[in-house]
Design an enzyme around this catalytic site. Structure first.
Site, PDB file in Angstrom:
ATOM      1  CG  HIS A   1     -10.105   1.827   0.763  1.00  0.00           C
ATOM      2  ND1 HIS A   1      -8.979   2.521   0.327  1.00  0.00           N
ATOM      3  CD2 HIS A   1     -11.034   2.721   1.373  1.00  0.00           C
ATOM      4  CE1 HIS A   1      -9.464   3.919   0.758  1.00  0.00           C
ATOM      5  NE2 HIS A   1     -10.452   3.985   1.051  1.00  0.00           N
TER       6      HIS A   1
ATOM      7  CE  LYS B   1      -2.861   7.205  -1.952  1.00  0.00           C
ATOM      8  NZ  LYS B   1      -2.981   6.605  -0.590  1.00  0.00           N
TER       9      LYS B   1
ATOM     10  CB  CYS C   1      -6.058   3.202  -1.858  1.00  0.00           C
ATOM     11  SG  CYS C   1      -6.465   1.891  -0.997  1.00  0.00           S
TER      12      CYS C   1
ATOM     13  CE  LYS D   1      -6.188   0.700   1.740  1.00  0.00           C
ATOM     14  NZ  LYS D   1      -5.243   1.863   1.757  1.00  0.00           N
TER      15      LYS D   1
ATOM     16  CG  ASP E   1      -1.954   0.897  -3.146  1.00  0.00           C
ATOM     17  OD1 ASP E   1      -0.955   1.384  -3.176  1.00  0.00           O
ATOM     18  OD2 ASP E   1      -2.973   1.182  -2.475  1.00  0.00           O
ATOM     19  CG  ASN E   2      -1.892   4.211  -4.535  1.00  0.00           C
ATOM     20  OD1 ASN E   2      -2.789   3.547  -4.218  1.00  0.00           O
ATOM     21  ND2 ASN E   2      -0.863   4.743  -3.869  1.00  0.00           N
TER      22      ASN E   2
ATOM     23  CG  ASP F   1      -2.120   0.989   1.164  1.00  0.00           C
ATOM     24  OD1 ASP F   1      -2.153   1.839   0.055  1.00  0.00           O
ATOM     25  OD2 ASP F   1      -2.944   0.735   1.908  1.00  0.00           O
ATOM     26  CG  ASP F   2      -0.056   4.679  -0.292  1.00  0.00           C
ATOM     27  OD1 ASP F   2      -0.904   4.509  -1.007  1.00  0.00           O
ATOM     28  OD2 ASP F   2      -0.467   5.649   0.752  1.00  0.00           O
TER      29      ASP F   2
ATOM     30  NE  ARG G   1      -6.021  -1.220  -1.881  1.00  0.00           N
ATOM     31  CZ  ARG G   1      -5.177  -1.562  -0.887  1.00  0.00           C
ATOM     32  NH1 ARG G   1      -5.502  -2.603  -0.418  1.00  0.00           N
ATOM     33  NH2 ARG G   1      -3.881  -0.939  -0.972  1.00  0.00           N
TER      34      ARG G   1
ATOM     35  CG  HIS H   1      -1.659   3.688   3.687  1.00  0.00           C
ATOM     36  ND1 HIS H   1      -1.689   4.931   4.613  1.00  0.00           N
ATOM     37  CD2 HIS H   1      -2.354   4.066   2.838  1.00  0.00           C
ATOM     38  CE1 HIS H   1      -2.662   5.618   4.157  1.00  0.00           C
ATOM     39  NE2 HIS H   1      -3.242   5.178   3.018  1.00  0.00           N
TER      40      HIS H   1
END
Lengths: 325, 608
Positions: free
Chosen positions: B155, B412, B91, B153, B351-352, B53-54, B95, B245
């Site tokens: 989300h 991001k 994010c 996660k 994810d980004n 994540d991130d 996903r 993240h």
């Protein structure tokens, strides 16, 4: 909080804590005394003590006067400077004791009811860290400081130049050389975060005394005194902290004209509350008292202590000037 | 009257029947392949998608980082690294495409739940959660005879019909929110103070003892795998790590593994990473770094205290990545131990782009605000020595986000390469390319759906369910098999829109429209083969190319019902941020000057 503000808080807390406190009063210093700070810092401690007991609080050998009763007001002013020596944190300081003392004591078989006042024996102190984090030579070092397990070597030397009247047993000066060798030790418990810091600290030390060859016309010799101070300190907030203190004294047997006195084997306990008022000012309040002191030859003493320590560092002062623009 | 009633009844019955048939169709799509593959399941590989994540493009050792990621690097060494892989810029859109294979504007994440604009609200495709018009990868893989597990996660919705168990995951341990504490259920805002977790479809009232997100997710997944090991079915595991993240919550012994290493500043670390990337072949020789963001200072002007504080944030981030790598290693080791490693496809990516926005400041930065007061109680462990503890919030800021995205521009949330291009590793039995190879074929996160359906021997049930939105991806099968270097032709394009920012990638070219101040609020054109850092806008010099790519953009808008938002996070940014200027290396000379030292022989004391 901005980095510089953290730096200020760290500096203020540590500088104030590590400034000088009265080694004479119960021969004990508060907890956090040997925390380290940024090299190049300065401190002026002002200390006020109100004490009573059966010994002269200006005399770290704590020679007991059985049945005696002494009250003393002791003030101290000093100056301390932190610096780097061989990449280790070091501190040099000088302390000037002063005050009044009055009471009834027995010396050389004679009872005295007297008082004294004036300046005591100035003391030089040198402390060098030998195990633990390296010296804080710059701001990142200071911000990274965590004592972990930290061990210092400590040396004190008192100069016998204070007020002394050889006809009286109670004096502010001690008319002899004396000093201390110690090993201040800090164990960090848990995180080193203002508001959550906890330490267990010990100071094992040996006091060594020269002879006083004119103690009410007699010669006083004093054996080495072993002392172990212990402190469990804990932050309440980022600026307020407290500690439980204990001291154990052993030895220090005084011999006056060949007549031996009692060896000390005593325990004192107390507490301290500390508060960092601002970047430059730190305040503590404490009380300590001996506990196994019912026998006539036992050391008996209690003490209230208030300390005000003003600290400064050229860097912090510079920041203040910039902010005031 | 009777006729009207009969007609009404007929309509109702027909609608119910249609609804029933639709459900039966979905059920059939899920169940029939399961029956078909029940017997030969062991021959098919397990699938593990690990999503960071991130995490940035350049944050793994195998992509040029100094951050130590031996376990992820081992996957890269055994498999293939992909350097032209795209996610979305944030994010949940990524996903949603990962799990549905469908464009965000049709799958429900046309905008992030947190930023749905007034003109998007209520429009299908802009629900803010993965909508029910799509069928998910776990639903289809489950139907194809796979066990389906998720940890981490989610989300993409919190309601009972939106949670992982309702979207095809047989077992799950999931954080439903977009972020929060790694240590407990503390969430970010006063409005939503508590993070929601589900385990196997039930909302948790508390977390397990000894909870730490990355560790617990790994423990749970290992438990899921072991629980069903005996039945011989392959598994699909979606490991959606919360790490790295922000907030950078990290066990104490992971916090100080790079002491002082980043005090040298972001420019130098970026240069070092790019040098390694070129040496490795991740980036071509001659690649330039993107310009430092105009509001980020050259670290040379910073005081030691600032360098330390900012560097320590990066130390924490590096620790987050290394800790995640450690737990990935635990999973790899476990699969080796139980004999499943060789038959498992691993897919790893972020994810980004890396997070360069001060999320915490955005939420809680206004003194006296509701969230500021909440932060005073729950998120105020601000001392550097408390960073990593519960109650601390550390994000590393735009300067380090650019490092994470070396050599790209921005981070991001943006549609510059720094927002959407990420590092991808694929390894496992289906990867026939040389071990440790690097591929620069154009890839997209939505490709995973067709790729993995193909791996599982099933297909997207568009034929039986014509209402399903179309897949936008292409199977990586030929690339993984080593039969092609790219699954896309020069004419194929990829397109993105989020927060009103837009982009199209076609061949070597990229068309980008970003709101000010990150962009020009106008179309910009870049040749990424020559200029991966997007330094040179070629729109004015290539009007024909611009026009051709605008056609692609319009086609994308039409096909996916793209509605540009009437409001968004950029609304006041141009006024709130420092005025944009071009950053020229070495300017201004004032800050690069040095003390002049005269020749010794010309030194003298003042004359009396």
């Amino acid at each position: 909080m901005k980095p510089i503000n953290w730096l200020r808080l760290v500096f203020a807390t540590m500088l104030a804590a590590s400034a000088l406190f009265p080694p004479q009063a119960l021969a004990q210093v508060p907890g956090r005394f040997y925390w380290k700070n940024l090299s190049g810092g300065n401190a002026l401690p002002l200390i006020y003590n109100s004490m009573s007991g059966n010994t002269n609080p200006f005399d770290p050998s704590h020679t007991v006067s059985p049945g005696g009763s002494v009250d003393a007001t002791l003030a101290m002013a000093g100056y301390a400077h932190t610096f780097t020596l061989a990449d280790r944190s070091a501190m040099a300081a000088v302390i000037f004791p002063m005050g009044r003392i009055s009471g009834q004591v027995t010396a050389a078989g004679n009872a005295f009811n007297q008082s004294a006042s004036g300046f005591g024996d100035p003391t030089l102190e040198f402390n060098l860290n030998v195990l633990g984090p390296p010296a804080q030579k710059n701001i990142p070092d200071a911000l990274r400081y965590e004592p972990g397990v930290s061990i210092d070597l400590l040396a004190d030397l008192a100069l016998p130049v204070g007020e002394y009247d050889s006809s009286k047993p109670l004096n502010i000066g001690q008319n002899r050389w004396y000093g201390r060798l110690g090993m201040p030790t800090i164990f960090q418990i848990g995180p080193w975060v203002p508001g959550r810091r906890t330490t267990l600290e010990f100071l094992p030390a040996v006091w060594l005394f020269g002879d006083n060859d004119d103690y009410v016309g007699q010669t006083m010799e004093t054996d080495p005194l072993f002392q172990l101070d212990a402190h469990l300190t804990r932050d309440f907030t980022s600026r307020a902290w407290g500690s439980l203190d204990a001291s154990w004294y052993s030895g220090g047997q005084a011999t006056i004209n060949g007549v031996q006195g009692e060896k000390l084997n005593n325990l004192g306990i107390g507490f301290t509350f500390g508060y960092t008022v601002n970047d430059s000012l730190n305040l503590t309040f404490g009380y300590k008292s001996t506990i196994n002191d019912t026998g006539p030859g036992d050391l008996r003493m209690d003490s209230f202590m208030v300390t005000l320590v003003y600290g400064w560092h050229p860097l912090i002062e510079g920041f203040k000037r910039l902010e005031d623009e | 009257m009777k006729t009207e009633m009969r007609h009404a009844m007929r309509v109702i019955v027909r609608k119910k029947l249609q609804s029933l048939l639709g459900m039966l169709g979905l059920v059939a799509a899920v169940i029939v392949p399961a029956m078909a593959y029940a017997e030969d399941a062991p021959r098919r590989p397990n699938i593990v998608i690990i999503l960071a994540d991130d995490m940035g493009f350049a944050d793994m050792g195998s992509f040029g980082s100094e951050i130590k990621t031996p376990n992820l690097d081992s996957l890269a060494k055994a498999g293939t690294r992909f350097t032209n892989f795209y996610t979305h810029a944030s994010c949940s859109p990524t996903r949603s495409m990962l799990l549905s294979g469908v464009d965000t504007h049709l799958n429900g994440l046309g905008n992030m739940n947190e930023w749905i604009a007034p003109n998007q609200a209520g429009v299908p495709g802009y629900e803010g959660n993965l909508n029910n018009r799509v069928v998910t990868m776990p639903q289809l893989l489950k139907g194809a005879g796979y066990h389906t597990y998720m940890v981490g996660k989610w989300h993409m919705g919190k309601a009972p019909d939106q949670i992982p168990a309702a979207r095809g995951f047989e077992r799950d341990f999931s954080l439903l929110d977009g972020g929060g504490s790694y240590w407990d259920m503390t969430n970010i805002t006063a409005a939503v103070p508590k993070s929601l977790f589900t385990e196997d479809g039930r909302y948790l009232t508390k977390l397990p003892e000894d909870y730490y997100a990355t560790k617990t997710y790994t423990d749970k997944l290992i438990g899921f795998i072991d629980a069903n090991r005996g039945d011989g079915k392959p598994f699909f595991a979606y490991v959606a790590h919360q790490a790295p993240h922000d907030p950078y919550h990290l066990p104490r012994d992971w916090r100080n593994r790079h002491p002082g290493e980043y005090d040298k500043g972001w420019d130098q670390v970026r240069q070092e990473r790019l040098k390694r990337q070129v040496e490795m072949g991740i980036m071509p020789a001659g690649t330039e770094l993107a310009e430092r963001m105009w509001f980020v200072p050259d670290p040379i002007v910073l005081a030691p205290a600032s360098r330390y504080i900012l560097g320590k944030k990066m130390e924490l981030y590096a620790g987050m990545v290394e800790n995640m790598d450690f737990h990935v290693g635990r999973l790899i080791d476990h699969l080796k131990k139980i004999g499943e490693y060789e038959n498992t496809i691993f897919i790893f990516f972020g994810d980004n782009g890396a997070e360069g926005t001060d999320l915490f400041g955005m939420i809680a930065g206004s003194p006296g605000s509701r969230d500021n007061l909440y932060a005073a109680i729950t998120w105020s462990q601000t001392h550097p020595n408390a960073w990593g503890d519960p109650g601390s919030w550390v994000g590393y800021g735009p300067m380090w986000a650019q490092v994470s995205m070396t050599p790209f521009s921005q981070f991001k949330g943006q549609l510059a390469e720094g927002g959407i291009r990420n590092a991808l590793i694929v390894s496992g039995p289906n990867v026939k390319r040389p071990a440790g190879s690097i591929n620069d074929g154009l890839m997209h996160v939505a490709d995973l759906m067709p790729t993995l359906l193909e791996v599982a021997g099933t297909s997207y049930p568009k034929a039986s369910q014509p209402d399903l939105p179309p897949l936008i991806g292409k199977s990586w099968g030929p690339v993984l098999a080593g039969k092609a270097d790219s699954v896309r032709t020069e004419q194929d394009y990829l397109a993105w829109e989020v927060f009103g920012n837009r982009a199209v990638r076609q061949g070597d070219w990229k068309l980008r429209w970003q709101l000010k101040p990150y962009g020009k609020s106008d179309w910009e054109l870049f040749n990424l083969a020559k200029d991966p850092a997007e330094r040179n806008d070629l729109a004015a010099q290539n009007p024909d190319k611009l026009k051709a790519m605008l056609v692609a953009w319009e086609s994308y808008v039409k096909a996916n019902n793209v509605i540009l938002p009437s409001r968004g996070p950029y609304d006041t940014l141009e006024k709130d941020m420092p005025q944009r200027v071009t950053v020229h290396p070495g300017f201004p000379p004032l800050i690069y000057q040095r003390q002049f030292v005269p020749p010794k022989e010309m030194l003298a004391d003042p004359k009396p």
